[in-house]
Design a protein around this motif. Structure first.
Motif, PDB file in Angstrom:
ATOM      1  N   PRO A  40      15.487  -7.950  -0.581  1.00 40.36           N
ATOM      2  CA  PRO A  40      14.467  -8.395  -1.413  1.00 40.36           C
ATOM      3  C   PRO A  40      14.304  -7.606  -2.916  1.00 40.36           C
ATOM      4  CG  PRO A  40      13.964  -8.053   0.846  1.00 40.36           C
ATOM      5  CD  PRO A  40      15.293  -7.472   0.690  1.00 40.36           C
ATOM      6  N   ASP A  41      14.058  -8.617  -3.851  1.00 42.16           N
ATOM      7  CA  ASP A  41      14.099  -7.912  -5.228  1.00 42.16           C
ATOM      8  C   ASP A  41      12.740  -7.290  -5.539  1.00 42.16           C
ATOM      9  OD1 ASP A  41      13.508 -11.035  -5.033  1.00 42.16           O
ATOM     10  OD2 ASP A  41      12.930 -10.933  -6.910  1.00 42.16           O
ATOM     11  N   ILE A  42      11.627  -7.753  -4.763  1.00 43.04           N
ATOM     12  CA  ILE A  42      10.412  -7.272  -4.802  1.00 43.04           C
ATOM     13  C   ILE A  42      10.074  -5.964  -4.439  1.00 43.04           C
ATOM     14  CG2 ILE A  42       7.988  -8.107  -4.499  1.00 43.04           C
ATOM     15  CD1 ILE A  42       9.098 -10.739  -3.480  1.00 43.04           C
ATOM     16  N   PRO A  43       9.546  -5.019  -5.154  1.00 45.00           N
ATOM     17  CA  PRO A  43       9.465  -3.694  -4.612  1.00 45.00           C
ATOM     18  C   PRO A  43       8.690  -3.442  -3.308  1.00 45.00           C
ATOM     19  CG  PRO A  43       8.607  -4.025  -7.146  1.00 45.00           C
ATOM     20  CD  PRO A  43       8.820  -5.103  -6.231  1.00 45.00           C
ATOM     21  N   THR A  44       8.853  -2.062  -2.698  1.00 48.96           N
ATOM     22  CA  THR A  44       7.925  -2.002  -1.552  1.00 48.96           C
ATOM     23  C   THR A  44       6.570  -1.795  -1.991  1.00 48.96           C
ATOM     24  OG1 THR A  44       9.952  -0.530  -0.896  1.00 48.96           O
ATOM     25  CG2 THR A  44       7.688  -0.320   0.252  1.00 48.96           C
ATOM     26  N   PRO A  45       5.611  -2.381  -1.405  1.00 42.23           N
ATOM     27  CA  PRO A  45       4.277  -2.283  -1.807  1.00 42.23           C
ATOM     28  C   PRO A  45       3.652  -0.899  -2.075  1.00 42.23           C
ATOM     29  CG  PRO A  45       4.298  -3.809   0.248  1.00 42.23           C
ATOM     30  CD  PRO A  45       5.687  -3.320  -0.083  1.00 42.23           C
ATOM     31  N   ALA A  46       2.800  -0.625  -2.816  1.00 42.15           N
ATOM     32  CA  ALA A  46       2.547   0.450  -3.594  1.00 42.15           C
ATOM     33  C   ALA A  46       1.802   1.698  -2.542  1.00 42.15           C
ATOM     34  CB  ALA A  46       1.556   0.644  -4.676  1.00 42.15           C
ATOM     35  N   HIS A  47       1.216   1.129  -1.274  1.00 46.94           N
ATOM     36  CA  HIS A  47       0.549   1.899  -0.429  1.00 46.94           C
ATOM     37  C   HIS A  47       1.326   2.545   0.432  1.00 46.94           C
ATOM     38  CE1 HIS A  47       0.445  -1.844   2.027  1.00 46.94           C
ATOM     39  NE2 HIS A  47       0.341  -1.174   2.704  1.00 46.94           N
ATOM     40  N   ILE A  48       2.551   1.840   0.665  1.00 45.16           N
ATOM     41  CA  ILE A  48       3.520   2.402   1.652  1.00 45.16           C
ATOM     42  C   ILE A  48       4.366   3.593   0.808  1.00 45.16           C
ATOM     43  CG2 ILE A  48       5.642   2.033   2.887  1.00 45.16           C
ATOM     44  CD1 ILE A  48       4.572  -1.024   2.898  1.00 45.16           C
ATOM     45  N   GLN A  54       3.541  11.090  -0.348  1.00 48.02           N
ATOM     46  CA  GLN A  54       2.619  12.283   0.062  1.00 48.02           C
ATOM     47  C   GLN A  54       3.296  13.040   1.422  1.00 48.02           C
ATOM     48  OE1 GLN A  54      -0.413  10.656   2.437  1.00 48.02           O
ATOM     49  NE2 GLN A  54      -2.033  12.224   1.857  1.00 48.02           N
ATOM     50  N   ALA A  55       3.897  12.241   2.274  1.00 47.62           N
ATOM     51  CA  ALA A  55       4.381  12.909   3.532  1.00 47.62           C
ATOM     52  C   ALA A  55       5.633  13.834   3.213  1.00 47.62           C
ATOM     53  CB  ALA A  55       4.905  11.606   4.147  1.00 47.62           C
ATOM     54  N   ALA A  56       6.425  13.306   1.761  1.00 49.53           N
ATOM     55  CA  ALA A  56       7.406  14.126   1.390  1.00 49.53           C
ATOM     56  C   ALA A  56       6.913  15.572   1.114  1.00 49.53           C
ATOM     57  CB  ALA A  56       8.208  13.421   0.393  1.00 49.53           C
ATOM     58  N   GLN A  57       5.954  15.582   0.595  1.00 47.46           N
ATOM     59  CA  GLN A  57       5.523  16.983  -0.059  1.00 47.46           C
ATOM     60  C   GLN A  57       5.083  17.947   1.288  1.00 47.46           C
ATOM     61  OE1 GLN A  57       5.272  17.771  -3.028  1.00 47.46           O
ATOM     62  NE2 GLN A  57       5.066  16.089  -4.174  1.00 47.46           N
ATOM     63  N   ASP A  58       4.920  17.470   2.629  1.00 42.34           N
ATOM     64  CA  ASP A  58       4.565  18.015   3.476  1.00 42.34           C
ATOM     65  C   ASP A  58       5.629  18.871   4.290  1.00 42.34           C
ATOM     66  OD1 ASP A  58       3.485  19.360   5.950  1.00 42.34           O
ATOM     67  OD2 ASP A  58       2.279  17.489   6.430  1.00 42.34           O
ATOM     68  N   ILE A 275       9.679   8.903   6.063  1.00 41.40           N
ATOM     69  CA  ILE A 275       9.915   7.358   6.018  1.00 41.40           C
ATOM     70  C   ILE A 275       9.220   6.867   7.387  1.00 41.40           C
ATOM     71  CG2 ILE A 275      11.814   5.829   6.238  1.00 41.40           C
ATOM     72  CD1 ILE A 275      13.562   7.468   4.458  1.00 41.40           C
ATOM     73  N   GLN A 276       9.319   7.537   8.314  1.00 48.14           N
ATOM     74  CA  GLN A 276       8.670   6.975   9.691  1.00 48.14           C
ATOM     75  C   GLN A 276       7.183   7.210   9.289  1.00 48.14           C
ATOM     76  OE1 GLN A 276       9.378   8.752  13.655  1.00 48.14           O
ATOM     77  NE2 GLN A 276      11.083   9.947  12.615  1.00 48.14           N
ATOM     78  N   LEU A 277       6.512   7.963   8.616  1.00 48.19           N
ATOM     79  CA  LEU A 277       5.082   8.042   8.210  1.00 48.19           C
ATOM     80  C   LEU A 277       4.649   6.591   7.341  1.00 48.19           C
ATOM     81  CD1 LEU A 277       4.812  11.670   8.059  1.00 48.19           C
ATOM     82  CD2 LEU A 277       3.366  10.012   9.966  1.00 48.19           C
ATOM     83  N   ALA A 278       5.674   6.465   6.610  1.00 48.40           N
ATOM     84  CA  ALA A 278       5.387   5.216   5.691  1.00 48.40           C
ATOM     85  C   ALA A 278       5.449   4.011   6.281  1.00 48.40           C
ATOM     86  CB  ALA A 278       6.839   5.432   4.505  1.00 48.40           C
ATOM     87  N   ALA A 279       6.468   4.030   7.477  1.00 49.68           N
ATOM     88  CA  ALA A 279       6.485   2.970   8.401  1.00 49.68           C
ATOM     89  C   ALA A 279       5.169   2.397   8.982  1.00 49.68           C
ATOM     90  CB  ALA A 279       7.774   3.042   8.955  1.00 49.68           C
ATOM     91  N   ILE A 280       4.585   3.686   9.401  1.00 51.70           N
ATOM     92  CA  ILE A 280       3.280   3.551   9.946  1.00 51.70           C
ATOM     93  C   ILE A 280       2.276   2.934   9.051  1.00 51.70           C
ATOM     94  CG2 ILE A 280       1.369   4.906  11.247  1.00 51.70           C
ATOM     95  CD1 ILE A 280       3.452   6.907  11.986  1.00 51.70           C
ATOM     96  N   ALA A 281       2.378   3.587   7.855  1.00 50.14           N
ATOM     97  CA  ALA A 281       1.335   2.870   6.997  1.00 50.14           C
ATOM     98  C   ALA A 281       1.670   1.349   6.520  1.00 50.14           C
ATOM     99  CB  ALA A 281       1.628   3.598   5.448  1.00 50.14           C
ATOM    100  N   ALA A 282       3.001   1.053   6.642  1.00 52.07           N
ATOM    101  CA  ALA A 282       3.273  -0.484   6.443  1.00 52.07           C
ATOM    102  C   ALA A 282       2.754  -1.428   7.624  1.00 52.07           C
ATOM    103  CB  ALA A 282       4.662  -0.571   6.362  1.00 52.07           C
ATOM    104  N   LEU A 283       2.969  -0.748   8.867  1.00 51.44           N
ATOM    105  CA  LEU A 283       2.505  -1.510  10.043  1.00 51.44           C
ATOM    106  C   LEU A 283       0.943  -1.688  10.306  1.00 51.44           C
ATOM    107  CD1 LEU A 283       5.495  -0.144  12.302  1.00 51.44           C
ATOM    108  CD2 LEU A 283       5.126  -2.581  11.533  1.00 51.44           C
TER     109      LEU A 283
END
Ligand SMILES: *Cc1c(COP(=O)(O)O)cnc(C)c1O
Length: 396
Positions: A40-48, A54-58, A275-283
């Motif tokens: 996909p050429d479209i970026p990952t949605p911003a909320h993800i 945020q999770a990377a900072q923790d 990335i797992q936490l981003a995936a939860i945000a996505a789902l």
């Protein structure tokens, strides 16, 4: 040094060759338009992405993750399956997160294939099914997918002794590369067939959310008894434009999930936790990105089908997936046509033979190019057709 035979016999991954050719052209300063790769050429949605940053900072997320993922992620996957397909999964026994679906697809062969064992593999098909089998010393038995049978394997035509000997059955709908879809009736038949011949079914379903014209693909797990015979691979790659983040999942049969998890726990150390936490945000997050993206792909699909048909290349609008399966014109095979396109007009398509013998006579076009590139690429094709060296000129 002396390498293993399995490496000597391993062909380079299909897209590695194509990428090399593109790089060569680009190095010469040519503008190459590629319809070749389904990314996909479209970026990952911003909320993800926000959740990921945020999770990377923790610091909690800076340490080794567990192979079987965060319990919260397994629960999010189970909840998503229930909401989307009405399928109830046990989050600890019937779900395992993956480093992209390809991780599970390649490693499941380790769980089933001993040297000489047979896996039933669709042809054309995503190359990893057969490569995983070959790496284990197994033998793929190819199931031709033809237009006459709507690109579904004809299970009844598999010789009795082959069906009995085989251990794995691979299927994939919405299908890559043909764009074909399957209904619940077909999946029910697959379950019946698997029961009769004691097969483990691997359904690869990363495109269930990429569909058009209001069509809603079904999950293999919706079939009666599916979890007794098989698993489904799924992915956030195509659903949420997350190919670069490498996260997917396998769900279904508890024994298969356990075996896959055991293999993985010995080979990898899980998915980076941010990335797992981003995936939860996505789902769990807003899902409106899905119809938005599908509207974009649908518009592109219509544009490409119209332009292709206008220049005399036969293709039907896919109801799902990111691909169009296009017949090559007379006088060409899939490789000579793809090569001519690259050489003559710097347009890249994937030759059907790269997906298996039955892919001959076709090329695959992906819809993951911004509209401007898409129109430009197809206009070049049209110009070439009308030129002296063009494909129409050849066949007349
Ligand atoms: C894209 C694709 C995958 C891989 O998905 P990842 O989750 O990115 O590894 C698997 N199967 C098929 C058929 C695909 O097209």
């Amino acid at each position: 040094m002396r390498m293993a035979k399995r490496i000597e016999n391993l062909p380079p991954y299909l897209f590695v060759e194509i990428s090399k050719k593109i790089a060569e052209k680009r190095a010469r300063g040519e503008e190459v338009i590629s319809f070749a790769i389904g990314d996909p050429d479209i970026p990952t949605p911003a909320h993800i992405i926000d959740r990921l940053c945020q999770a990377a900072q923790d610091p909690v997320n800076h340490r080794y993750p567990e192979t079987d993922g965060l319990p919260e992620l397994r629960q999010a996957v189970a909840d998503w399956y229930q909401q989307r397909f009405g399928v109830v999964l046990h989050p600890d026994k019937e779900v395992v997160p993956l480093i992209g679906a390809k991780d599970g697809i390649s490693h499941i062969s380790l769980c089933f294939i001993d040297p000489g064992d047979i896996a039933l593999v669709p042809d054309p098909g995503y190359p990893v099914y057969s490569v995983g089998t070959l790496l284990m010393g197994g033998k793929p038995y190819y199931l031709p997918l033809t237009e006459d049978n709507n690109y579904l394997p004809d299970l009844d035509s598999i010789p009795e002794d082959i069906a009995r000997e085989a251990k794995l059955l691979w299927i994939n709908y919405p299908n890559n590369p043909t764009g074909a879809v399957a209904d619940l009736g077909f999946f029910n038949k697959v379950v019946e067939f698997a029961r009769e011949y004691d097969l483990a079914v691997c359904h690869d379903g990363p495109y269930t959310e990429v569909a058009f014209d209001g069509y809603q693909p079904v999950s293999f797990m919706q079939a009666e008894g599916a979890r007794e015979v098989g698993i489904e691979f799924h992915s956030l790659s195509k659903t949420y434009n997350m190919t670069g983040w490498r996260i997917g999942m396998a769900v279904g049969n508890a024994k298969m999930i356990d075996a896959l998890t055991r293999v993985k726990s010995n080979l990898d150390s899980g998915i980076p936790q941010a990335i797992q936490l981003a995936a939860i945000a996505a789902l769990r997050g807003p899902q409106d990105c899905i119809p938005e993206h599908n509207a974009i792909y649908q518009r592109r699909r219509d544009l490409v089908v119209e332009m292709l048909n206008k220049i005399g290349l036969e293709t039907k609008p896919s109801r799902a997936s990111l691909y169009l399966w296009v017949k090559v014109p007379e006088g060409y095979n899939s490789v000579t046509f793809a090569t001519a396109l690259l050489e003559q007009v710097s347009v890249v398509v994937t030759p059907g033979i790269g997906y298996g013998k039955s892919g001959e006579g076709y090329v695959r076009l992906s819809l993951t190019i911004p509209d401007a590139g898409l129109v430009k690429g197809l206009s070049r094709l049209a110009e070439w057709r009308d030129s002296k060296s063009g494909f129409r000129a050849k066949s007349t």
